[in-house]
Structures are given as C-alpha cells and as structure tokens.
Design a protein around this motif. Structure first.
Motif, short mmCIF file in Angstrom:
data_model
loop_
_atom_site.label_atom_id
_atom_site.label_comp_id
_atom_site.label_asym_id
_atom_site.label_seq_id
_atom_site.Cartn_x
_atom_site.Cartn_y
_atom_site.Cartn_z
N ASP A 133 0.82 -1.22 0.00
CA ASP A 133 0.00 0.00 0.00
C ASP A 133 0.85 1.27 0.00
N HIS A 134 2.18 1.11 0.05
CA HIS A 134 3.11 2.26 0.05
C HIS A 134 2.77 3.25 1.17
N THR A 135 2.48 2.69 2.35
CA THR A 135 2.05 3.52 3.47
C THR A 135 2.76 3.09 4.76
N ILE A 136 3.07 4.07 5.58
CA ILE A 136 3.57 3.82 6.93
C ILE A 136 2.49 4.26 7.91
N HIS A 137 2.06 3.32 8.75
CA HIS A 137 1.04 3.60 9.76
C HIS A 137 1.68 3.61 11.14
N MET A 138 1.14 4.46 12.03
CA MET A 138 1.61 4.52 13.42
C MET A 138 0.41 4.56 14.35
N ILE A 139 0.51 3.84 15.47
CA ILE A 139 -0.56 3.79 16.46
C ILE A 139 0.04 4.05 17.84
N ARG A 140 -0.59 4.94 18.61
CA ARG A 140 -0.15 5.19 19.98
C ARG A 140 -1.24 4.79 20.97
N LYS A 153 8.32 16.98 6.56
CA LYS A 153 8.45 18.17 5.72
C LYS A 153 8.46 17.72 4.28
N GLU A 154 7.38 18.06 3.57
CA GLU A 154 7.20 17.63 2.18
C GLU A 154 7.28 16.10 2.12
N HIS A 155 8.24 15.53 1.37
CA HIS A 155 8.34 14.07 1.27
C HIS A 155 9.28 13.47 2.32
N LYS A 156 9.86 14.32 3.14
CA LYS A 156 10.77 13.83 4.17
C LYS A 156 9.97 13.37 5.39
N PHE A 157 10.32 12.21 5.90
CA PHE A 157 9.58 11.65 7.03
C PHE A 157 10.51 10.76 7.85
N PHE A 212 1.20 7.79 6.73
CA PHE A 212 2.05 8.57 5.82
C PHE A 212 2.09 7.87 4.48
N ASN A 213 1.66 8.57 3.43
CA ASN A 213 1.69 8.04 2.07
C ASN A 213 3.08 8.28 1.48
N ILE A 214 3.81 7.22 1.25
CA ILE A 214 5.19 7.34 0.79
C ILE A 214 5.29 8.00 -0.57
N LYS A 215 4.32 7.78 -1.44
CA LYS A 215 4.36 8.33 -2.79
C LYS A 215 4.03 9.82 -2.81
N THR A 216 3.01 10.22 -2.05
CA THR A 216 2.57 11.62 -2.10
C THR A 216 3.22 12.49 -1.02
N GLY A 217 3.72 11.87 0.05
CA GLY A 217 4.29 12.63 1.16
C GLY A 217 3.24 13.21 2.08
N ARG A 218 1.98 12.81 1.92
CA ARG A 218 0.90 13.36 2.74
C ARG A 218 0.70 12.54 4.01
N ILE A 219 0.30 13.24 5.06
CA ILE A 219 0.01 12.62 6.35
C ILE A 219 -1.47 12.78 6.68
N GLU A 220 -2.05 11.72 7.22
CA GLU A 220 -3.41 11.78 7.75
C GLU A 220 -3.39 11.26 9.18
N THR A 221 -3.99 12.00 10.10
CA THR A 221 -4.09 11.55 11.49
C THR A 221 -5.57 11.50 11.89
N LYS A 222 -5.90 10.53 12.71
CA LYS A 222 -7.28 10.41 13.20
C LYS A 222 -7.29 9.61 14.49
N PRO A 223 -8.23 9.91 15.37
CA PRO A 223 -8.35 9.13 16.61
C PRO A 223 -9.04 7.79 16.34
#
Length: 578
Positions: A133-140, A153-157, A212-223
């Motif tokens: 899915d070319h995505t990095i997910h994180m859960i806290r 910052k942009e595509h840097k993560f 984090f979408n590796i291709k687009t560099g966009r981040i989405e956060t949600k509870p």
C-alpha cells in the motif's frame, strides 16, 4: 520495551544507512539487548530491543510477513495479547514466537488498521510499513504511556521514540526552535502535544493513528478512541466491587513477564494498592522505594505497606546532591524544556530497582482518574465563590505581594476558568508572559491556552472538567513522559496498571458522589480499598513525589524567575534585561 527509529532514506547509500543506524543506537538505553533493522527500497526501520517476552531471537524486531508485505516495529506491551493470539490462531494464523508483538503483525493482516487499534489494550507505539500500500502507519496507546516523535516536511519523514535520535539524524538547518512551543512551556511546564521544541517535529497524540503516504508525502491523522464520559447510578458497594475486580485483573495482566518484575512503592495510596494486589498474585514480590531526609520522607509508610504485603523491601535514601546540574540532566533525559523536578527521585528509584529488576509496576494515573489532586478542589471552590464576586477580568489582576493571600485574590479576579486553571497549575503570571511573548516574537493574538481549551468540557462539573483536561494533557505530557524517560534511561520497563482501558473507562463513568465520597479526594478509591490498605495510609495528607531543591529554588528566586523561566534559560540565549 524498546527504542524505535525509522526514516525515508533520501539517498539510500551506505553513508545514509550508517547515519540511520547511529540514530537508532542513540536509543540503546531503551533497548540494550538487541539491535536490528530492515531496509526495503528506501524505507529504514530500526529497532533497539529490551527483551521482556520471548527472550529468544524469535521475538526480535522488525518483524516481517513476506506474504502480506508488511513490516512492524513495536515499543511497549500489549496486555491482552494472549486472547488476541488465540483468536488469530482460530482464524488460521501460525505464530513463530511467544512475543506479544507478533499479534500486531497478524492482527493487521486479519482485522485491518482501525479494527486492530480498537482491539489492543496496553502501552505501546506501533509502526507498520505496508509495502503493498506504500504507506507507513503509526498507532499510539490510549493514555499516551509510550512516546513517538515524527519529523515531516514535504516528502521527508522520520520517526523516533525520543527527540535525541531525530536530532542526530537531521541536518543542522532542520533543527529550528518553535518559539510558540517555548512560550507554551511557560504556561504548562511542558511542551504540550502535538508540538515539540522544534518546527516540523511533532508528538503523535494518544489514541491516534497516523498514516504517511510514501508516494505523495501526505500525512493523515485520526483518533481510534475517544474518552467516554458518563455518570453511573450504581450504588457505592457495586462500584467498589467492580473497582476492586478491575484493578486485580489489570495488575494480573501486567505481571506477565519472562524477566524479573517488582513494584515501585512510594508509600502513597496508588502504589500501595498496586503493591498489595500485585504481591498477592506474585511469588517472592520485591518493592523499591526512595526516602528523603526531613519532613517529606514517606519511606516509613512504604515500609509499612511492604510488611503488610510480605514483600522483600529495598530503600534508597535520596541525597540533595543528586540534583546537581539539574538543568543539564533534565535536558539529557527530555531533550526539550521539562519542568517536573520529581523526575529526579523517579529516575533514582528506577536506577535502584534496575539493579535487580527489568520490569516494575507503578501507581501512575491514579490521581488523574480517581480525583487525587488538591487543585481539583481549589478549582471547584473558586467557581462557587465567584458566583458572588462581581469584580475581575478574563486574565485577572496582579496584586501587591503585601496583600494577604494575594495568590487566591489573583485567582478570584480571573474570570476565564482556563486562565484560572493554568495559574493554579503553575503558569507564569499573564503579566509576565506578555514580556516573554514579545521576547520570543510570538503573535499577540496567539492563544496560549489552546491545549486546555481543546479538552475543556463546559457542560461537566468543574472537578470532572479538570480531570478531563489533565487526562489529555498533564498525564501524557508530564507524568507519563517523566516516567518513560527516567525509567528508560536505565533500561527499566515501568507499567501503570491504573491506565488499562477498562480502568480508564470505568473511572470516567463514576459519579462525583463516589469519586469524592465523604468529601475526600479519592473518596471512592479509599472506600473501595479500605479493607486492604491501612487507615493511616489511606487518609493521610497527600505529599506527592517531590524533592527538596532549596539551593536551585533560591537561585531562581534571586533572579526573579519561576521554575519555567529558569529552565528555559538553558535553551535560549536572551540578551535583553528582564
């Protein structure tokens, strides 16, 4: 317990990998037992392991499922991993280890991201690289027991368990202070999440998922979870029995370990309950306490509890000289301004316990969940008194010090309840903050109370409203941050049974008549455990885990500074005269 570091490699060459590996190894104190990594295309995932469950190589991380193209790293513990593992086995999954982390690997494949997060109970940060899915997910975790910082910052993560690893990895031009975060510190005595000391570096919020979408560099956060708030009508005896059962179940789940485990015992109510319940479930239980010279010493109460629980007790006497170089040592542990000086005895008792243990249970979270702080009562009383007092402004007045009880008068003159609460909790006075606001170049319209305002529930009684604020701010950003950094500085895993999901949700369903039963702080807790804990411990005045720091305090006062202002000086160079 472990240390995580990962990044998108910009060049993916040997020097990049070496630098990433060095950043991972900055966190060796969080995971001294094993160092592993995986690199897929340009995604580096590094892991430092403190072995707790399944000490064999089968439990090492990153864990990889080539069938589903998923890699994971986990910091922390999944308390309900055994029941989840049986559910996954029944669904046809095969486990290669006895580690709780492997539940995450197969659970993500079986349930998906959201359903996995909803099922987990524990203290954890999870990083999932879904290659397909070319995505990095994180859960806290829900309470924010375990930390995660990320740079975007942009595509840097990049991400890490502590700021120091990111500071090692990032180039100098990416290490710019966020002056609004410095300004926030003067109000809260910590930098509230999601901010950090630096621009473009953030703290993942508790109970939140980041993708984090590796291709687009966009981040989405949600509870994936929100604190449920209600008020039950059950009688006190029913609530007390449920309270007892939930504590017993939580302690039992958190006693699971393949390494030596014990209890941090301060002699206060919370740690005494955890010790008494846990000792009955343990063989050869050990307790660890810290004592002070003088009136604030609680070691005699800890000894009394240890004798009642029949534990092998260990006591370290704290010397004020252990607070030498206060600012430098706080910076070393926290990497950003942090104003809770009880970090010192916490670190010392953890270091003392680590001589024999790898895991320790603590009473953290009891005050926030069950109404243990004196400021809840003060905040409540001020609201009642102000109904009959006509004077004041939103931010209040600054009274001369010669006026008796000028602190209370200042509070009563504040008409904004959040200004009032911030001042009760140790904020620098609004008049002094104006000078810092100008000095730091913070916009005059900046809302310094944004963190409190985000969680303030006007429709709740004042005491419960304060508890809700503290659960979302003070608990994760101060108390749990303090315990995580100081315990992990000596490679000790510290588990707080009061912060299991079941106890959190139970606590915020309790009516105020039970929480403050008989007009007492923690009245319901005292009622529920009156047959387990001695009366002189249940009903003595709360002291808190603070330390004598007279010499430092005297120096700060001589300079006309508060705690925050003194500590802030080690991060910024202010040339103008105050």
């Amino acid at each position: 317990m472990c240390g995580l570091f990962g990044t998108i490699l910009q060049n993916n060459n040997e020097s990049d990998v070496i630098a990433a590996r060095q950043a991972r190894d900055i966190l060796i104190h969080r995971g001294p037992d094993q160092a592993e990594e995986t690199i897929y295309e340009n995604i580096y995932m590094g892991h430092r392991r403190l072995s707790i469950l399944d000490l064999s190589d089968a439990g090492k991380q990153p864990m990889i499922n080539d069938t589903t193209s998923v890699s994971i790293t986990v910091n922390g513990e999944i308390y309900n991993f055994q029941s989840l593992r049986e559910e996954l086995r029944a669904a046809g999954y095969t486990f290669k280890s006895e580690s709780d982390s492997e539940v995450v690997l197969h659970g993500y494949a079986h349930w998906g991201l959201i359903a996995l997060a909803e099922r987990l109970d524990g203290m954890y940060v999870i990083v999932i690289h879904d290659r397909a899915d070319h995505t990095i997910h994180m859960i806290r975790d829900r309470a924010g027991i375990k930390p995660l910082f990320y740079y975007h910052k942009e595509h840097k993560f990049s991400w890490a368990s502590e700021l120091k690893a990111l500071m090692h990895w990032l180039p100098t031009n990416e290490k710019e202070f966020d002056n609004t975060a410095l300004y926030d510190f003067l109000t809260y005595r910590y930098i509230p999440a999601p901010k950090s000391l630096y621009k473009n570096i953030y703290k993942l919020l508790p109970a939140q998922i980041l993708s984090f979408n590796i291709k687009t560099g966009r981040i989405e956060t949600k509870p994936y979870w929100e604190l449920p708030i209600s008020s039950r009508n059950d009688d006190d005896e029913t609530l007390a029995r449920e309270f007892q059962a939930l504590v017993s179940a939580s302690v039992s789940a958190q006693l699971i370990s393949d390494v030596p485990i014990g209890f941090l015992l301060s002699g206060g109510i919370d740690s005494s309950i955890i010790t008494m319940v846990g000792a009955a479930l343990s063989s050869q239980p050990q307790t660890y306490s810290i004592g002070f010279q003088g009136a604030r010493d609680e070691s005699r109460f800890a000894k009394q509890v240890s004798e009642a629980a029949n534990t092998t007790h260990h006591l370290h006497m704290f010397d004020e000289s252990e607070m030498d170089n206060l600012g430098a040592r706080m910076n070393e542990w926290f990497d950003e301004p942090f104003g809770d000086t009880s970090a010192f005895p916490t670190q010392r008792v953890c270091a003392f316990a680590r001589k024999n243990l790898i895991v320790a249970l603590s009473g953290d979270g009891g005050d926030e969940l069950f109404g243990g702080y004196v400021w809840y009562e003060l905040f409540n009383k001020l609201g009642k008194i102000q109904r009959f007092i006509p004077f004041g402004t939103a931010k209040g007045f600054r009274f001369p010090k010669f006026i008796p009880k000028h602190h209370i008068l200042t509070l009563l003159s504040m008409r904004d309840p959040l200004e009032q609460y911030a001042y009760i909790r140790g904020s620098v006075h609004p008049n002094d903050l104006k000078k810092w606001q100008k000095r730091l170049g913070v916009d005059k319209n900046y809302d310094r109370l944004w963190a409190y305002r985000k969680y303030y529930k006007k429709d709740q009684p004042r005491r419960k409203a304060a508890q809700i604020i503290d659960f979302h701010t003070y608990l994760p950003d101060d108390i749990l941050t303090k315990v995580d950094r100081t315990s992990m500085s000596v490679s000790l895993e510290c588990r707080p049974p009061f912060l299991s999901r079941s106890l959190i949700e139970f606590a915020f369903s309790l009516p105020e008549r039970f929480l403050y039963k008989d007009g007492k702080l923690k009245g319901g807790m005292k009622y529920a455990f009156k047959d387990l804990i001695a009366d002189n411990i249940l009903n003595r005045k709360k002291q808190g885990f603070s330390v004598p720091y007279k010499s430092w305090k005297k120096d700060a006062a001589a300079n006309g500074e508060t705690l925050q202002e003194s500590l802030l000086g080690s991060f910024i160079n202010v040339t103008e005269t105050k």
